[in-house]
Design an enzyme around this catalytic site. Structure first.
Site, PDB file in Angstrom:
ATOM      1  CE  LYS A 177      -2.898   2.571   0.893  1.00  0.00           C
ATOM      2  NZ  LYS A 177      -3.748   2.570  -0.324  1.00  0.00           N
ATOM      3  CD  GLU A 253       6.896  -9.263  -3.956  1.00  0.00           C
ATOM      4  OE1 GLU A 253       7.298 -10.056  -3.086  1.00  0.00           O
ATOM      5  OE2 GLU A 253       5.781  -9.378  -4.515  1.00  0.00           O
ATOM      6  CB  CYS A 287       3.806  -7.388 -11.617  1.00  0.00           C
ATOM      7  SG  CYS A 287       3.800  -8.927 -10.685  1.00  0.00           S
ATOM      8  CD  GLU A 389       4.480  -2.124 -14.867  1.00  0.00           C
ATOM      9  OE1 GLU A 389       4.388  -1.107 -14.141  1.00  0.00           O
ATOM     10  OE2 GLU A 389       4.525  -3.270 -14.423  1.00  0.00           O
TER      11      GLU A 389
HETATM   12  P1  NAD Z   1       0.792   1.867  -6.943  1.00  0.00           P
HETATM   13  O1  NAD Z   1       2.261   1.955  -6.695  1.00  0.00           O
HETATM   14  O2  NAD Z   1       0.128   3.005  -7.591  1.00  0.00           O
HETATM   15  O3  NAD Z   1       0.011   1.632  -5.575  1.00  0.00           O
HETATM   16  C1  NAD Z   1       0.311   0.548  -4.732  1.00  0.00           C
HETATM   17  C2  NAD Z   1      -0.085   0.903  -3.321  1.00  0.00           C
HETATM   18  O4  NAD Z   1       0.763   1.932  -2.826  1.00  0.00           O
HETATM   19  C3  NAD Z   1      -1.516   1.416  -3.174  1.00  0.00           C
HETATM   20  O5  NAD Z   1      -2.078   0.854  -2.022  1.00  0.00           O
HETATM   21  C4  NAD Z   1      -1.312   2.912  -3.033  1.00  0.00           C
HETATM   22  O6  NAD Z   1      -2.355   3.555  -2.335  1.00  0.00           O
HETATM   23  C5  NAD Z   1      -0.026   2.959  -2.235  1.00  0.00           C
HETATM   24  N1  NAD Z   1       0.739   4.198  -2.329  1.00  0.00           N
HETATM   25  C6  NAD Z   1       0.827   5.032  -3.385  1.00  0.00           C
HETATM   26  N2  NAD Z   1       1.678   6.049  -3.095  1.00  0.00           N
HETATM   27  C7  NAD Z   1       2.139   5.837  -1.843  1.00  0.00           C
HETATM   28  C8  NAD Z   1       3.044   6.537  -0.978  1.00  0.00           C
HETATM   29  N3  NAD Z   1       3.673   7.645  -1.372  1.00  0.00           N
HETATM   30  N4  NAD Z   1       3.266   6.027   0.250  1.00  0.00           N
HETATM   31  C9  NAD Z   1       2.654   4.902   0.657  1.00  0.00           C
HETATM   32  N5  NAD Z   1       1.786   4.205  -0.103  1.00  0.00           N
HETATM   33  C10 NAD Z   1       1.540   4.653  -1.345  1.00  0.00           C
HETATM   34  O7  NAD Z   1       0.589   0.514  -7.761  1.00  0.00           O
HETATM   35  P2  NAD Z   1      -0.781  -0.050  -8.369  1.00  0.00           P
HETATM   36  O8  NAD Z   1      -1.169   0.837  -9.499  1.00  0.00           O
HETATM   37  O9  NAD Z   1      -1.728  -0.306  -7.260  1.00  0.00           O
HETATM   38  O10 NAD Z   1      -0.321  -1.477  -8.945  1.00  0.00           O
HETATM   39  C11 NAD Z   1       0.198  -1.665 -10.224  1.00  0.00           C
HETATM   40  C12 NAD Z   1       1.717  -1.710 -10.175  1.00  0.00           C
HETATM   41  O11 NAD Z   1       2.124  -2.729  -9.277  1.00  0.00           O
HETATM   42  C13 NAD Z   1       2.367  -2.070 -11.492  1.00  0.00           C
HETATM   43  O12 NAD Z   1       3.504  -1.278 -11.675  1.00  0.00           O
HETATM   44  C14 NAD Z   1       2.785  -3.519 -11.313  1.00  0.00           C
HETATM   45  O13 NAD Z   1       3.867  -3.942 -12.102  1.00  0.00           O
HETATM   46  C15 NAD Z   1       3.131  -3.533  -9.864  1.00  0.00           C
HETATM   47  N6  NAD Z   1       3.068  -4.898  -9.315  1.00  0.00           N
HETATM   48  C16 NAD Z   1       4.239  -5.541  -9.024  1.00  0.00           C
HETATM   49  C17 NAD Z   1       4.210  -6.842  -8.538  1.00  0.00           C
HETATM   50  C18 NAD Z   1       5.464  -7.605  -8.239  1.00  0.00           C
HETATM   51  O14 NAD Z   1       5.370  -8.665  -7.640  1.00  0.00           O
HETATM   52  N7  NAD Z   1       6.636  -7.127  -8.622  1.00  0.00           N
HETATM   53  C19 NAD Z   1       2.984  -7.473  -8.349  1.00  0.00           C
HETATM   54  C20 NAD Z   1       1.813  -6.786  -8.662  1.00  0.00           C
HETATM   55  C21 NAD Z   1       1.864  -5.481  -9.136  1.00  0.00           C
HETATM   56  O1  6OD Z   2       2.810 -15.379  -7.297  1.00  0.00           O
HETATM   57  C1  6OD Z   2       3.211 -14.508  -6.518  1.00  0.00           C
HETATM   58  O2  6OD Z   2       3.646 -14.765  -5.405  1.00  0.00           O
HETATM   59  C2  6OD Z   2       3.199 -13.117  -6.933  1.00  0.00           C
HETATM   60  N1  6OD Z   2       3.748 -12.233  -6.090  1.00  0.00           N
HETATM   61  C3  6OD Z   2       2.600 -12.784  -8.091  1.00  0.00           C
HETATM   62  C4  6OD Z   2       2.549 -11.493  -8.612  1.00  0.00           C
HETATM   63  C5  6OD Z   2       1.703 -11.193  -9.601  1.00  0.00           C
HETATM   64  C6  6OD Z   2       1.678  -9.879 -10.137  1.00  0.00           C
HETATM   65  O3  6OD Z   2       0.728  -9.390 -10.671  1.00  0.00           O
END
Ligand code: NAD
Ligand code: 6OD
Length: 485
Positions: A177, A253, A287, A389
């Site tokens: 997804k 993550e 992130c 954040e």
């Molecule tokens: P988000 O949580 O809003 O959405 C992520 C995904 O989850 C989307 O595909 C969304 O449609 C889906 N989603 C939302 N609600 C859902 C539910 N109830 N059930 C199932 N799916 C659902 O995140 P975003 O805004 O797309 O991304 C930004 C966030 O992601 C930031 O908080 C960032 O720190 C985090 N992030 C973390 C990492 C990591 O490796 N830790 C990496 C990249 C981004």
């Molecule tokens: O390098 C990766 O494997 C990883 N998960 C990076 C995440 C980046 C976040 O924005």
């Protein structure tokens, strides 16, 4: 305008309920794509196809055959590299140079995990038995089944393939997804899968939103055996609840509020280069990025002045201009969120070192999701912009006076994803790195990745670790076989 469809059982299809949603360009807010939203029954079909592929051709392949196919996927991504970059740039607005770096990981994520599964050792024990004949114990790994993969928008190809690569290498099938903001590269990967002959049903893509839409349909689906997610912490918590039905494993993550810890003996040029990337790369939508910067007092003024100079040299503009170093945010909605934090910082008494608003953009670009790179000083650690954040191109810089003090302050957050420690004192680097509560600590660097290493977050930043053999813990069932001799 392009039209993006779901990819189910090896074919592109529109949603069975005929629902379509729009994707707007981050550059000027114009609609650039229409996307077919997958219905609940489309998700049912995708999961059933993934289940059938698991029992059928994919499940019957040897590991060597699978690995060869995944290397072919990597080669085809590389061959179509410019298409992937163009799709990612259109969806996200990130500068081409940044996207090229991210998309290269798309291929690497397949190659590296193909290697990992080929070379993984297993455990073996000779066991004594009362009759003296003994027994042999050995472990084998089996796929967990159909893996549901829920992706964010900030590095779409990198973060999706970081899950798809190891899941397929371990013999699973997947239903992905993508984020509603970034559907294009997941669709392109469907074309790649067909081109190299990956059997139908192994890789499926269902487009849509989260709650009461595709995300929820997928994560609550009983045919999904494990769920891996990247995104916001509160979404991860909702997914974990969904996974509790059926007691399915999750790998999460999630968000971060990462700290850089900069000692006065650090190499200032390297620190500025690293902090510029960690605070502003991809318009701060990483992130692992740094939103809290702690600088030892003797270096504080000099550091703030140098970071301000460097931030003011960032060139904001359209991603296709090779001289541009910062693009827009992902959407007008996210721009509103980031700007609300810019306002809060001022309301809470911050000194705005640079930025704090929207840059002047010509013509229709004025409608895009632009914000200025922003640096603050003068707030308490507990100020809203120092605890939430933000996920934008901004950071707060604090002075500190001692090692114990800075460790305590860096750890004073609900998150624990990453940290960067900058010092020439190696013993101190090891001491501090060991005490920072984070899944990843970089010393004198940032975002230096070796895909064989453990990746994941502590505290509210994640559950579980992926990367190298750690991915096998999630994507396989380890089975012990005990043979009585
Ligand atoms: P988000 O949580 O809003 O959405 C992520 C995904 O989850 C989307 O595909 C969304 O449609 C889906 N989603 C939302 N609600 C859902 C539910 N109830 N059930 C199932 N799916 C659902 O995140 P975003 O805004 O797309 O991304 C930004 C966030 O992601 C930031 O908080 C960032 O720190 C985090 N992030 C973390 C990492 C990591 O490796 N830790 C990496 C990249 C981004
Ligand atoms: O390098 C990766 O494997 C990883 N998960 C990076 C995440 C980046 C976040 O924005």
């Amino acid at each position: 305008m392009i039209h993006i469809r779901n990819f189910i059982n090896g074919a592109f299809s529109d949603g069975s309920e005929g629902k379509v949603f729009e994707k707007r360009s981050p550059l000027n807010n114009e609609v650039i794509a229409s996307i077919s939203e997958a219905s609940k029954s489309d998700v049912d079909i995708a999961v059933a196809s993934a289940g059938a592929a698991l029992k059928g051709p994919w499940g019957k392949m040897t590991m060597e055959q699978r690995v060869e196919m995944l290397c072919a996927v990597a080669d085809e991504i590389t061959r179509r590299f410019d298409d992937f970059v163009a799709a990612e740039v259109a969806d996200t607005g990130m500068p081409q140079g940044v996207s090229r770096h991210m998309c290269a990981r798309g291929a690497a994520n397949f190659k590296v995990f193909a290697d990992v599964v080929k070379n993984v050792p297993t455990e073996f024990f000779e066991t004594a038995t009362p009759d003296g004949r003994g027994a042999l114990n050995y472990a084998i790994r089996r796929p967990v089944g159909v893996v549901g993969i829920v992706c964010p928008w900030n590095a779409p190809l990198l973060l999706m393939t970081w899950k798809v690569g190891p899941a397929l290498a371990c013999g699973n099938t997947v239903v992905v997804k993508p984020s509603e903001e970034t559907p294009q590269t997941a669709a392109l990967l469907g074309e790649v899968m067909n081109k190299v002959g990956i059997p139908a049903g192994v890789y499926n893509v269902v487009n849509g939103f989260g709650p009461a839409s595709t995300g929820e349909f997928l994560t609550t689906h009983p045919g999904v055996s494990a769920i891996t997610f990247t995104g916001e912490t509160r979404t991860g918590a909702a997914i974990m609840k969904a996974a509790a039905d059926g007691a399915r494993p999750v790998s999460l993550e999630m968000g971060g509020k990462n700290a850089a810890i900069i000692f006065a003996d650090a190499d200032l040029d390297a620190v500025i280069e690293g902090t510029m990337r960690s605070a502003f790369m991809n318009t701060g939508q990483v992130c692992l990025g740094t939103e809290r910067v702690f600088v030892e007092r003797p270096l504080f003024e000099k550091f703030v002045a140098a970071l301000k100079t460097a931030a003011e040299k960032l060139k904001i503009g359209v991603p296709t201009d090779p001289s541009v170093t910062m693009g827009p945010l992902i959407s007008r909605e996210h721009q509103g969120k980031v700007l609300s934090y810019y306002k809060k910082a001022v309301a809470e008494g911050a000194t705005v070192v640079t930025g704090g608003g929207i840059p002047d953009m010509p013509g229709d670009l004025a409608n895009g999701a632009w914000v200025q790179p922003t640096i603050w000083t003068g707030l308490l650690d507990t100020a809203t912009v120092c605890t939430d954040e933000i996920f934008g191109p901004c950071c707060h810089v604090f002075p500190f006076d001692g090692e114990d003090e800075v460790i305590e302050r860096a750890n004073n957050t609900a998150y624990g994803l990453s940290s960067a420690v900058w010092t020439r004192d190696l013993a101190r680097a090891h001491r501090v790195a060991a005490q920072v509560e984070a899944g990843i600590v970089w010393v004198n660097s940032w975002f230096l990745r070796d895909l064989r290493t453990a990746f994941g977050g502590a505290k509210n930043s994640g559950i579980g670790r992926e990367g190298g053999v750690h991915s096998l813990e999630f994507y396989t069932e380890l089975k012990n076989i005990c043979v009585k001799l």
